[in-house]
Scaffold this motif. Structure first.
Motif, mmCIF file in Angstrom:
data_model
loop_
_atom_site.group_PDB
_atom_site.id
_atom_site.type_symbol
_atom_site.label_atom_id
_atom_site.label_comp_id
_atom_site.label_asym_id
_atom_site.label_seq_id
_atom_site.Cartn_x
_atom_site.Cartn_y
_atom_site.Cartn_z
ATOM 1 N N THR A 283 0.829 -1.029 0.152
ATOM 2 C CA THR A 283 -0.103 -0.013 0.095
ATOM 3 C C THR A 283 0.825 1.186 0.138
ATOM 4 O O THR A 283 0.649 2.371 0.442
ATOM 5 N N VAL B 281 -1.956 -7.088 6.220
ATOM 6 C CA VAL B 281 -2.598 -6.548 4.921
ATOM 7 C C VAL B 281 -1.854 -5.115 4.782
ATOM 8 O O VAL B 281 -1.752 -4.201 5.660
ATOM 9 N N GLY B 282 -1.147 -4.996 3.796
ATOM 10 C CA GLY B 282 -0.574 -3.800 3.215
ATOM 11 C C GLY B 282 0.649 -3.727 4.006
ATOM 12 O O GLY B 282 1.150 -4.622 4.549
ATOM 13 N N GLY B 286 -0.526 -0.719 11.183
ATOM 14 C CA GLY B 286 -1.901 -1.118 11.473
ATOM 15 C C GLY B 286 -1.884 -1.363 12.841
ATOM 16 O O GLY B 286 -1.059 -1.474 13.601
ATOM 17 N N GLY B 295 -1.599 -5.182 11.876
ATOM 18 C CA GLY B 295 -2.120 -5.081 10.746
ATOM 19 C C GLY B 295 -2.673 -6.217 10.134
ATOM 20 O O GLY B 295 -2.832 -6.370 9.020
ATOM 21 N N LEU B 297 -5.563 -9.268 8.884
ATOM 22 C CA LEU B 297 -6.848 -8.815 8.368
ATOM 23 C C LEU B 297 -7.619 -8.714 9.666
ATOM 24 O O LEU B 297 -8.811 -7.750 9.720
ATOM 25 N N TRP B 300 -8.480 -5.453 11.114
ATOM 26 C CA TRP B 300 -9.411 -4.437 10.231
ATOM 27 C C TRP B 300 -10.694 -4.999 10.296
ATOM 28 O O TRP B 300 -11.708 -4.084 10.215
ATOM 29 N N GLU B 325 -12.932 1.587 4.817
ATOM 30 C CA GLU B 325 -11.669 1.075 5.105
ATOM 31 C C GLU B 325 -11.467 -0.281 5.520
ATOM 32 O O GLU B 325 -10.558 -1.098 4.736
ATOM 33 N N ARG B 329 -9.304 -2.914 3.105
ATOM 34 C CA ARG B 329 -8.148 -3.774 3.755
ATOM 35 C C ARG B 329 -8.638 -5.505 3.211
ATOM 36 O O ARG B 329 -7.730 -6.148 2.827
#
Lengths: 407, 407
Positions: A283, B281-282, B286, B295, B297, B300, B325, B329
């Motif tokens: 990202t 994720v990303g 997070g 971060g 999943l 999120w 958001e 994600r």
DNA sequence: TTTGTTAGTAAAGGTCACTAACAAACAAAA
DNA sequence: TTTTGTTTGTTAGTGACCTTTACTAACAAA
């Protein structure tokens, strides 16, 4: 008798699959003996299907472990010695199996007659269309041992010309065959559907090209066409010791992959499984891709891109950082796949001087960091051992599967 | 006769699968008729296996389209009318199929006798252990129509107590059955292997628990245990119109998923397929996750996390941004999976007031943005239509598949 | 030499789905 | 009303397939 019935009645592989005289045009048409074909939803099973399935099991057992007797096979496959004898009798008549003589070691009882697949009684022709400027091909025995190679420069050749080039190299390979040709396997770039139609291969200018049908008609041989990365995954599974849940990532001009899930090749809803080159990674942006997006896996991992970056590297540390970053990005992209499919192996194929080192190490580290250790604890990330012949070997596997049901 | 041979000789499902008197302890042991079991690598095929496969095909055809005659079935399945008549005769004797009377519409020829699966002649018991503080279960007919429900509060209950609670709710459901029980399906959180052993379910304090074996012994019924998200994917595939290449994402206390690839459920190399909750994720950090990473999943998309964030939202726009958001994600995490597997569908299951709206829209947008349109052109991202009963319905599918070979 | 084991084959039997043929039951044409 | 054609479902017989049973051949070990 209807066509379908005639097909239904046809079982086994005729021993006269192709003449070995090298004529480009005498052999039997493509036909599938594989049980897999009969197991599709809605397919009834007749006794003869059972027979060809059992026959394939016998061939598989012989293929994997040479030096089995009929009695060994009976134990291995679970059928009786009588049935195995009957099947073997057929296979010997078709020249697919040969007797090696009696077992020499000293044991009580009647000595066993050892059997093996007639590994040199047939050959397979494999074609690799995945290179940018040249088509490669080989004639191999049933073990995947290369007996003869052909190459053809195809720089700038596309469309119909590329089809002609494919037919030409195939013709040369067929001419070079020293034994009946069991079948022809072709690994093509792009999207290839289950019928061997190349739905889309931009580099070659192909769109909805029924390559399998064309080559099959031309060569009068069973031909099977599949995507290059997918076929590479098949090769790794059969010849490279790959497991039942595996991903093979191929880095070349672009980036592609092939997936084996539950021991089965994945095709996808639109025959485009494995196409991960244009999935965005991370990202935090990235270079612009030919597809218009930014930060696609290809922008990180395609060999030309890596080489371009390395050209600017002056120190070894810089070089390593570039390779590590490529590996990290591969790890980021594949982590969700590895996690979701609970894969046991990720195998890389491509130029080892670039891939085998910091790149693969970084990919492994990243994969482990970004997934749950409990689930991917024994994940193996490694290079393929099959080298540049991986596509040709995949072609062998396709043919063995398609013609003999061996996989 | 060896045990294996005895098993081999056993085919079909006895019509007296269980008494309907409700005693918790009288029925036949688990047994598989499914063809799938016989198709494993190394499994020989005997004529009787062919028979049970064809039998399963007949049941499948009847299951999918009621109102078929023997002749219709012959055309559909591809067997002759004679063979179909023979199979149907068996199935009627076992009370699995019933005659509905003659077809009423006016056509030339002898009027056909309509057939159907005896949808109310047997029931299935489904158990859903996936909720945090309560076990849910239902008795359904073969269509998945719920006939009776049970719930049990299990707040704070773990380990052996949780097993006892499972047995208790099962006992109640068995007692409520008004027809012979075809089998019991259980959807459990955690990692469940192919034998129905719960390898790991932290919330319930289970580790290497042979739940299928325990319940099967207790209830004297065929029991099948699988992961809740995987079972939900099965339900979506059979009852929710899901395609052959599909992912079902379940958002609840945690995040899990189930995958159908090439029409087949994916299990993974360590039975942990679908576990995407702890994939990062990303590349922009997070929140910290219970697993120690940042971060994941779950941070999120887990419902408690979303609710916590929404609690601070004052305006509708803020609320929507939070949901978007979460969806983004999800899209980022699933894009590589969708691309690699060339999935045709991503289905979400969870509280629709949170998921069905900005969240799912953002997920769809993100998925499309991050993958190649050419490959995922007709990707469908949607909510499941099966609601809260999805696990129970999945249990029905498991039992139908395991006991009748229907899928 | 005897005993026990193992390999491979032969004959007979059961299962399974097929083909061929037929009766039943209907619609539509003659 | 009779005839013709169609469709359904069944009966009888056949061939494919694998099994069981029983046998011979060939060896090691006692």
């Amino acid at each position: 008798m209807t066509t379908e019935e005639a097909q239904r009645r046809t079982s086994g592989v005729s021993a006269t699959t192709a003449t070995s005289t090298g004529e480009f045009g005498i052999a039997n048409p493509a036909r599938s003996t594989a049980w897999a074909g009969a197991v599709q939803a809605g397919a009834r099973v007749l006794p003869e299907h059972a027979r060809s399935h059992n026959r394939a099991l016998v061939l598989q057992a012989l293929f994997r472990a040479e030096g089995l007797s009929r009695a060994d096979l009976a134990r291995e496959v679970g059928l009786t010695r009588v049935t195995i004898s009957d099947l073997i009798s057929d296979l010997i008549n078709e020249n697919l199996v040969i007797e090696l003589g009696v077992r020499t070691d000293s044991r009580p009882g009647k000595p066993a007659t050892m059997l093996d697949i007639n590994r040199n009684g047939f050959v397979v022709v494999g074609l690799d269309l995945s290179f940018n400027s040249r088509f490669r091909g080989a004639v191999t025995n049933l073990d995947g041992t290369v007996l003869h190679r052909e190459e053809l420069d195809v720089t700038g050749v596309t469309g119909t010309e590329a089809v002609e080039a494919t037919a030409l190299i195939l013709e040369r390979l067929v001419a070079a065959a020293t034994a009946p040709i069991l079948g022809v396997g072709v690994g093509s770039p792009g999207i290839v559907d289950a019928t061997g139609t190349v739905l889309s291969a931009p580099n070659l200018g192909w769109k909805d090209l029924p390559l399998q049908q064309i080559l099959s008609m031309r060569a009068q041989l069973p031909v099977q066409v599949a995507n290059d990365a997918n076929i590479a995954a098949l090769a790794e599974r059969t010849f490279g010791g790959g497991g039942a849940d595996m991903m093979l990532v191929r880095a070349g001009r672009g980036v592609g992959s092939g997936l084996i899930v539950g021991g089965q090749q994945v095709y996808g809803s639109g025959s485009a499984a494995g196409e991960i080159g244009h999935v965005m990674v991370g990202t935090d942006g990235g270079d612009t891709c030919v597809c218009g997006k930014s930060g696609c896996l290809e922008t990180w991992l395609a060999i030309p891109r890596i080489e371009a970056r390395l050209a600017n590297a002056t120190t070894e540390a810089e070089r390593e950082a570039i390779l590590r970053e490529a590996g990290e990005r591969l790890g980021i992209a594949t982590a969700p796949i590895v996690g979701a499919l609970n894969l046991g192996e990720v195998v890389l194929s491509g130029p080892s001087e670039l891939i085998d080192g910091p790149l693969i190490a970084a990919a492994a580290d990243t994969l482990r960091d970004r997934t749950m250790a409990e689930f991917v604890g024994d994940l193996s990330v490694r290079m393929t051992t099959l080298g540049r012949d991986i596509i040709v070997l995949g072609a062998v596997v396709m043919v063995l599967t398609g013609q003999l049901g061996v996989y």
